[in-house]
Scaffold this motif. Structure first.
Motif, PDB file in Angstrom:
ATOM      1  N   GLU A  20       7.109  36.839  -7.824  1.00 37.86           N
ATOM      2  CA  GLU A  20       7.547  36.651  -9.211  1.00 37.86           C
ATOM      3  C   GLU A  20       6.992  35.321  -9.720  1.00 37.86           C
ATOM      4  O   GLU A  20       7.135  34.297  -9.065  1.00 37.86           O
ATOM      5  N   ARG A  31      16.760  40.535 -23.052  1.00 39.34           N
ATOM      6  CA  ARG A  31      16.320  41.598 -23.962  1.00 39.34           C
ATOM      7  C   ARG A  31      17.369  42.716 -23.932  1.00 39.34           C
ATOM      8  O   ARG A  31      18.010  42.994 -24.918  1.00 39.34           O
ATOM      9  N   ALA A  32      17.575  43.328 -22.775  1.00 41.61           N
ATOM     10  CA  ALA A  32      18.527  44.443 -22.711  1.00 41.61           C
ATOM     11  C   ALA A  32      19.964  43.934 -22.783  1.00 41.61           C
ATOM     12  O   ALA A  32      20.301  42.878 -22.259  1.00 41.61           O
ATOM     13  N   LEU A  33      20.794  44.754 -23.424  1.00 38.68           N
ATOM     14  CA  LEU A  33      22.231  44.439 -23.505  1.00 38.68           C
ATOM     15  C   LEU A  33      23.074  45.585 -22.977  1.00 38.68           C
ATOM     16  O   LEU A  33      24.293  45.509 -23.016  1.00 38.68           O
ATOM     17  N   THR A  34      22.405  46.663 -22.544  1.00 35.79           N
ATOM     18  CA  THR A  34      23.186  47.871 -22.234  1.00 35.79           C
ATOM     19  C   THR A  34      22.959  48.369 -20.817  1.00 35.79           C
ATOM     20  O   THR A  34      21.835  48.363 -20.319  1.00 35.79           O
ATOM     21  N   VAL A  92      13.763  45.780 -12.551  1.00 32.51           N
ATOM     22  CA  VAL A  92      13.247  46.963 -11.845  1.00 32.51           C
ATOM     23  C   VAL A  92      12.690  46.566 -10.480  1.00 32.51           C
ATOM     24  O   VAL A  92      12.972  47.208  -9.459  1.00 32.51           O
ATOM     25  N   GLY A 143      15.221  51.181 -22.141  1.00 35.05           N
ATOM     26  CA  GLY A 143      14.075  50.805 -21.296  1.00 35.05           C
ATOM     27  C   GLY A 143      14.458  50.333 -19.906  1.00 35.05           C
ATOM     28  O   GLY A 143      13.947  50.830 -18.899  1.00 35.05           O
ATOM     29  N   MET A 144      15.343  49.362 -19.827  1.00 32.79           N
ATOM     30  CA  MET A 144      15.729  48.845 -18.509  1.00 32.79           C
ATOM     31  C   MET A 144      16.484  49.922 -17.722  1.00 32.79           C
ATOM     32  O   MET A 144      16.338  50.041 -16.506  1.00 32.79           O
ATOM     33  N   ASN A 145      17.276  50.690 -18.451  1.00 31.02           N
ATOM     34  CA  ASN A 145      18.044  51.755 -17.790  1.00 31.02           C
ATOM     35  C   ASN A 145      17.129  52.745 -17.079  1.00 31.02           C
ATOM     36  O   ASN A 145      17.339  53.057 -15.908  1.00 31.02           O
ATOM     37  N   GLN A 179      21.031  41.298 -20.063  1.00 26.95           N
ATOM     38  CA  GLN A 179      20.082  41.625 -18.983  1.00 26.95           C
ATOM     39  C   GLN A 179      20.089  40.545 -17.904  1.00 26.95           C
ATOM     40  O   GLN A 179      19.986  40.832 -16.705  1.00 26.95           O
ATOM     41  N   VAL A 216       0.582  36.851  -9.485  1.00 27.07           N
ATOM     42  CA  VAL A 216      -0.455  37.719  -8.919  1.00 27.07           C
ATOM     43  C   VAL A 216      -1.641  37.765  -9.877  1.00 27.07           C
ATOM     44  O   VAL A 216      -1.479  37.995 -11.082  1.00 27.07           O
ATOM     45  N   ASP A 246       8.656  48.771 -17.094  1.00 25.95           N
ATOM     46  CA  ASP A 246       7.786  48.550 -18.257  1.00 25.95           C
ATOM     47  C   ASP A 246       6.305  48.574 -17.884  1.00 25.95           C
ATOM     48  O   ASP A 246       5.458  48.764 -18.755  1.00 25.95           O
TER      49      ASP A 246
HETATM   50  C1  LIG Z   1      14.090  43.293 -28.030  1.00 32.63           C
HETATM   51  C2  LIG Z   1      14.315  44.159 -26.841  1.00 32.63           C
HETATM   52  C3  LIG Z   1      15.579  44.669 -26.596  1.00 32.63           C
HETATM   53  C4  LIG Z   1      15.795  45.496 -25.495  1.00 32.63           C
HETATM   54  N1  LIG Z   1      17.036  46.013 -25.290  1.00 32.63           N
HETATM   55  C5  LIG Z   1      17.237  46.862 -24.259  1.00 32.63           C
HETATM   56  C6  LIG Z   1      18.530  47.406 -24.014  1.00 32.63           C
HETATM   57  O1  LIG Z   1      19.499  47.115 -24.704  1.00 32.63           O
HETATM   58  N2  LIG Z   1      18.671  48.261 -22.966  1.00 32.63           N
HETATM   59  C7  LIG Z   1      17.638  48.577 -22.150  1.00 32.63           C
HETATM   60  O2  LIG Z   1      17.831  49.363 -21.215  1.00 32.63           O
HETATM   61  N3  LIG Z   1      16.415  48.049 -22.336  1.00 32.63           N
HETATM   62  C8  LIG Z   1      16.187  47.200 -23.362  1.00 32.63           C
HETATM   63  N4  LIG Z   1      14.963  46.648 -23.541  1.00 32.63           N
HETATM   64  C9  LIG Z   1      13.890  46.935 -22.562  1.00 32.63           C
HETATM   65  C10 LIG Z   1      14.061  46.106 -21.281  1.00 32.63           C
HETATM   66  O3  LIG Z   1      14.173  44.741 -21.574  1.00 32.63           O
HETATM   67  C11 LIG Z   1      12.877  46.354 -20.364  1.00 32.63           C
HETATM   68  O4  LIG Z   1      12.676  47.738 -20.265  1.00 32.63           O
HETATM   69  C12 LIG Z   1      13.112  45.765 -18.974  1.00 32.63           C
HETATM   70  O5  LIG Z   1      13.109  44.363 -19.012  1.00 32.63           O
HETATM   71  C13 LIG Z   1      12.011  46.234 -18.025  1.00 32.63           C
HETATM   72  O6  LIG Z   1      12.221  45.667 -16.771  1.00 32.63           O
HETATM   73  P1  LIG Z   1      10.985  45.454 -15.774  1.00 32.63           P
HETATM   74  O7  LIG Z   1      11.559  44.849 -14.551  1.00 32.63           O
HETATM   75  O8  LIG Z   1      10.201  46.698 -15.691  1.00 32.63           O
HETATM   76  O9  LIG Z   1      10.032  44.430 -16.529  1.00 32.63           O
HETATM   77  P2  LIG Z   1      10.301  42.937 -16.975  1.00 32.63           P
HETATM   78  O10 LIG Z   1      11.719  42.725 -17.313  1.00 32.63           O
HETATM   79  O11 LIG Z   1       9.284  42.637 -18.016  1.00 32.63           O
HETATM   80  O12 LIG Z   1      10.013  42.089 -15.677  1.00 32.63           O
HETATM   81  C14 LIG Z   1       8.695  41.919 -15.200  1.00 32.63           C
HETATM   82  C15 LIG Z   1       8.681  40.699 -14.299  1.00 32.63           C
HETATM   83  O13 LIG Z   1       7.388  40.581 -13.745  1.00 32.63           O
HETATM   84  C16 LIG Z   1       6.990  39.223 -13.773  1.00 32.63           C
HETATM   85  N5  LIG Z   1       5.520  39.212 -13.783  1.00 32.63           N
HETATM   86  C17 LIG Z   1       4.696  39.677 -14.747  1.00 32.63           C
HETATM   87  N6  LIG Z   1       3.415  39.531 -14.385  1.00 32.63           N
HETATM   88  C18 LIG Z   1       3.422  38.969 -13.160  1.00 32.63           C
HETATM   89  C19 LIG Z   1       2.400  38.574 -12.257  1.00 32.63           C
HETATM   90  N7  LIG Z   1       1.101  38.733 -12.551  1.00 32.63           N
HETATM   91  N8  LIG Z   1       2.757  38.019 -11.076  1.00 32.63           N
HETATM   92  C20 LIG Z   1       4.077  37.853 -10.759  1.00 32.63           C
HETATM   93  N9  LIG Z   1       5.079  38.201 -11.582  1.00 32.63           N
HETATM   94  C21 LIG Z   1       4.759  38.761 -12.763  1.00 32.63           C
HETATM   95  C22 LIG Z   1       7.618  38.683 -15.044  1.00 32.63           C
HETATM   96  O14 LIG Z   1       7.760  37.282 -15.000  1.00 32.63           O
HETATM   97  C23 LIG Z   1       8.959  39.405 -15.049  1.00 32.63           C
HETATM   98  O15 LIG Z   1       9.946  38.682 -14.381  1.00 32.63           O
HETATM   99  C24 LIG Z   1      14.722  45.817 -24.632  1.00 32.63           C
HETATM  100  C25 LIG Z   1      13.450  45.293 -24.876  1.00 32.63           C
HETATM  101  C26 LIG Z   1      13.245  44.473 -25.972  1.00 32.63           C
HETATM  102  C27 LIG Z   1      11.865  43.935 -26.218  1.00 32.63           C
END
Ligand SMILES: Cc1cc2nc3c(=O)[nH]c(=O)nc-3n(C[C@H](O)[C@H](O)[C@H](O)COP(=O)(O)OP(=O)(O)OC[C@H]3O[C@@H](n4cnc5c(N)ncnc54)[C@H](O)[C@@H]3O)c2cc1C
Length: 503
Positions: free
Chosen positions: A34, A44-47, A15, A293-295, A101, A125, A281
């Motif tokens: 990061e 985590r995500a596959l879709t 995101v 979630g990722m979508n 993902q 951060v 997230d």
């Molecule tokens: C088991 C499982 C299966 C899933 N399958 C799917 C799926 O099939 N399809 C789907 O759409 N979604 C799926 N999801 C959800 C999906 O993985 C998340 O919604 C997605 O990763 C969210 O992306 P994001 O960038 O918001 O957060 P994240 O992927 O959590 O990325 C956050 C980033 O911020 C960084 N970060 C955190 N704190 C700090 C800080 N203080 N300073 C600097 N960097 C920091 C982290 O290192 C990380 O790289 C699944 C989740 C789980 C648990």
């Protein structure tokens, strides 16, 4: 105020990277902080679901993703036996792309880098403070503490978001009541094909084929549901659960990654606090049911990107920036409801004959095309529709997803309208050849609007009476004017000023 960046994004997951690229596309000076040295190989995500594929297509990324994934024409709701048929959706992206993902993140990060985004890895951060002029971010890295300033900060830092906490935004909802397990493993005796799922009084198993001959096995085992999320999963545990639920361990071996996850369902009370925004997230978490979630996070990034850029470039109407929360919050509230319903059907409270009967009944109902379509549009996010613009005359398209129109341009070339969005601009689409369009406003001041005169090369539902439409950079129709409009040029002028600013 002199700042280091216009926007700092905390978190370089999918995101954060997507949002950074969207901002860079609009020439915003943006930096991603990061904490990880590199993208994690554990996916985590596959879709990637249909609407996400469409928006990535609008930015020219779909082909790269297709190279790395495998399309399947169905999705699922609660792993019911009748799968959701995406092939009936009105799009060339009428399928789910099964793609780790990790691969999606690589494609988006490469894109962000190519647009000049500064990505500072190994910077964690630890503090975020804002005042009326800007935001100060403290990051700890290999070279010690860095204090960086920006006009806006976006927390895309995942579920435990420090940005959300420092901004004082409550995370509201329910904590986890059970855990599930998953393993990316080798199966010597995998099921013959497809993405099968099994539900019985002993539990639930879902199996998804992965690249390189591996499989993802997802299990909800009533005997292991009380184990805390933090406790590592072992191969023996997966094997024992498979034997309990299926009576067969499928020849499981060689785990690449095993993890446990819960059904906590929480949403930030607001997605904006002054100069701080939340996305992905950091703004909402739920049981990962239906692969959403990722979508939704990627869709949020494309919703916020152009609005924040508009604010920074000085043309944003005063209501625009707050519309990020107004538009996305209800969508995610509905998402949290659909994942909670799926949790129940997944057996979160019981694996009883009555739950099996309920699942069978719903599965039968999903064989009715209308019912199947309804849920397919939910999981694919094709049902997303924003509040229609009340300043404009009503039109059925207002607020709706912009579908993939096939246009015949003035030079007689046919083009897929999604290709007109690679630059991240608005599209003002005039389905005609009225010369007055060019005098309606001083277009030289509206570099963020791409004006196109064309005709429909192929009929499209609800477009037959359209004179002109304004499509937002994120692929939703801001407004459409019908051919019966008495003063279309005045309506266009008014609609441009309302959405694209009085510049
Ligand atoms: C088991 C499982 C299966 C899933 N399958 C799917 C799926 O099939 N399809 C789907 O759409 N979604 C799926 N999801 C959800 C999906 O993985 C998340 O919604 C997605 O990763 C969210 O992306 P994001 O960038 O918001 O957060 P994240 O992927 O959590 O990325 C956050 C980033 O911020 C960084 N970060 C955190 N704190 C700090 C800080 N203080 N300073 C600097 N960097 C920091 C982290 O290192 C990380 O790289 C699944 C989740 C789980 C648990």
């Amino acid at each position: 105020m002199q700042v280091d960046y216009e926007v700092i994004i905390v978190g370089g997951g999918p995101v954060g990277m997507m949002l950074a690229a969207e901002l860079a596309l609009a020439r915003v000076r943006v930096c991603v902080l990061e904490r990880l040295m590199e993208t994690t190989p554990y996916s985590r995500a596959l879709t990637l679901h249909p609407r996400t594929l469409e928006i990535l297509d609008m930015r020219g990324l779909k082909a790269k993703l297709l190279d790395r994934g495998k399309p399947i024409t169905t999705g699922h709701f609660a792993a019911l036996d009748t799968r959701l048929d995406f092939s009936v959706l009105d799009s060339s992206s009428n399928y789910t792309l099964i793609i780790p993902q990790h691969e999606t993140e690589k494609v988006v990060e490469e894109w962000a880098k190519s647009l000049g985004v500064e990505i500072r890895r190994e910077e964690e951060v630890v503090a975020v403070h804002q005042d009326q002029h800007g935001v100060e971010v403290v990051a700890v890295g290999p070279n010690g503490n860095a204090v960086l300033t920006a006009l806006y900060v976006v927390g895309a830092d995942g579920a435990a978001s420090i940005v959300r906490k420092q901004a004082g935004i409550p995370f509201i909802g329910k904590n986890s009541t059970f855990t599930a397990m998953q393993g990316d493993v080798v199966l010597k005796n995998p099921p013959e094909s497809g993405v099968p799922s099994y539900f019985n009084e002993q539990g639930l198993v879902m199996i998804v084929p992965l690249p390189k001959g591996m499989h993802r096995v997802v299990l909800i085992d009533p005997e292991r549901m009380a184990v805390p999320k933090e406790e590592p999963v072992s191969l023996e545990e997966l094997r024992a659960s498979l034997l309990r639920i299926l009576g067969d361990d499928l020849g499981i071996s060689d785990p690449f990654w095993m993890t446990r996850f819960g059904n906590a369902t929480l949403q930030a009370q607001r997605y904006r606090e002054g100069r701080i925004f939340l996305a992905g997230d950091a703004a909402h978490i739920h049981f990962p049911a239906g692969g959403q979630g990722m979508n939704v996070g990627l869709q949020e990034a494309i919703n916020l990107g152009w609005k924040l850029a508009a604010q920074l470039k000085g043309w944003a109407p005063d209501w625009l920036l707050d519309s990020y929360h107004t538009e996305r919050f209800p969508i995610n509230t509905a998402l949290l409801t659909n994942t909670q319903v799926q949790s129940l059907l997944f057996g979160s409270s019981e694996f009883s004959p009555s739950v099996i009967a309920l699942r069978n009944m719903l599965s039968n109902l999903l064989q009715i095309p209308e019912a199947n379509y309804r849920l397919a549009t939910q999981i694919s996010a094709f049902n997303v529709q924003y509040e229609p613009d009340r300043e404009m005359e009503p039109h059925v398209l207002n607020g709706r997803r912009f579908t993939e129109l096939h246009l015949r341009l003035e030079n007689d070339v046919c083009q897929n309208a999604y290709e007109l969005f690679h630059s991240g601009s608005f599209l003002l689409l005039h389905l005609g050849s009225d010369e007055r369009l060019y005098d309606v406003i001083d277009w030289s001041k509206y570099k963020h609007v791409h004006v196109v005169r064309a005709s429909l090369a192929k009929g499209a539902p609800d477009w037959h009476d359209v004179h002109t439409a304004l499509i937002r950079p994120d692929g939703y129709v801001a407004w459409a004017i019908s051919q019966s409009e008495s003063n279309p040029m005045e309506a266009i002028r008014k609609g441009i000023i309302h959405w694209c600013g009085h510049v």
